[in-house]
Design a protein around this motif. Structure first.
Motif, mmCIF file in Angstrom:
data_model
loop_
_atom_site.group_PDB
_atom_site.id
_atom_site.type_symbol
_atom_site.label_atom_id
_atom_site.label_comp_id
_atom_site.label_asym_id
_atom_site.label_seq_id
_atom_site.Cartn_x
_atom_site.Cartn_y
_atom_site.Cartn_z
ATOM 1 N N HIS A 2 -115.333 46.137 28.043
ATOM 2 C CA HIS A 2 -115.108 47.384 28.759
ATOM 3 C C HIS A 2 -116.340 47.704 29.604
ATOM 4 O O HIS A 2 -117.454 47.744 29.097
ATOM 5 N N ILE A 3 -116.136 47.887 30.895
ATOM 6 C CA ILE A 3 -117.219 48.297 31.784
ATOM 7 C C ILE A 3 -117.068 49.792 32.008
ATOM 8 O O ILE A 3 -116.021 50.261 32.461
ATOM 9 N N ASP A 37 -123.031 50.222 28.374
ATOM 10 C CA ASP A 37 -123.441 49.358 27.260
ATOM 11 C C ASP A 37 -123.460 47.885 27.645
ATOM 12 O O ASP A 37 -123.763 47.031 26.811
ATOM 13 N N LEU A 38 -123.117 47.563 28.880
ATOM 14 C CA LEU A 38 -123.038 46.183 29.342
ATOM 15 C C LEU A 38 -124.385 45.749 29.906
ATOM 16 O O LEU A 38 -124.968 46.432 30.746
ATOM 17 N N VAL A 108 -123.731 37.664 30.146
ATOM 18 C CA VAL A 108 -123.151 39.010 30.048
ATOM 19 C C VAL A 108 -122.994 39.340 28.578
ATOM 20 O O VAL A 108 -122.425 38.555 27.817
ATOM 21 N N ASP A 109 -123.524 40.490 28.183
ATOM 22 C CA ASP A 109 -123.389 40.920 26.779
ATOM 23 C C ASP A 109 -123.453 42.425 26.678
ATOM 24 O O ASP A 109 -123.646 43.120 27.654
#
Length: 109
Positions: A2-3, A37-38, A108-109
């Protein structure tokens, strides 16, 4: 994944100031962008790099250049070269990275 609400944007990774993270040997240079949170990173590992920790965070990792060795806590070792990825969820197999020759990654995390 989720972005968080975020308008369209681009990133010039060469313009992002790197932060240096020492390994047991060698170093990692992270160029990082955070959106909620990305965490999105362009990572350069020096030749001879060995991570100084076991990581249990989830990632999607793409090798852009070089060769990456990933050791898993169950004893498996995986070798990735340019164009290959690994995916792991948070809390699954702990892993740590190394490279004899150096590597550039997109994470990406």
């Amino acid at each position: 994944m989720h972005i968080a609400e975020h308008a369209f944007s681009t990133t010039d990774w060469a313009a992002v100031e790197p932060t240096v993270h020492a390994g047991f040997t060698g170093e990692a240079r992270w160029r990082t962008q955070e959106i909620g949170d990305l965490r999105i990173r362009m990572v350069d590992y020096s030749a001879g790099y060995l991570a100084d920790h076991w990581c249990s965070r989830g990632h999607v990792l793409l090798v852009l250049d070089g060769e990456l060795m990933t050791e898993l806590d169950d004893g498996r070792t995986v070798s990735l070269t340019a164009g290959q990825t690994y995916q792991v969820s948070s809390g699954m197999e702990a892993h740590r990275s190394s490279t004899a020759t150096g590597a550039r990654l997109f994470v990406v995390d």
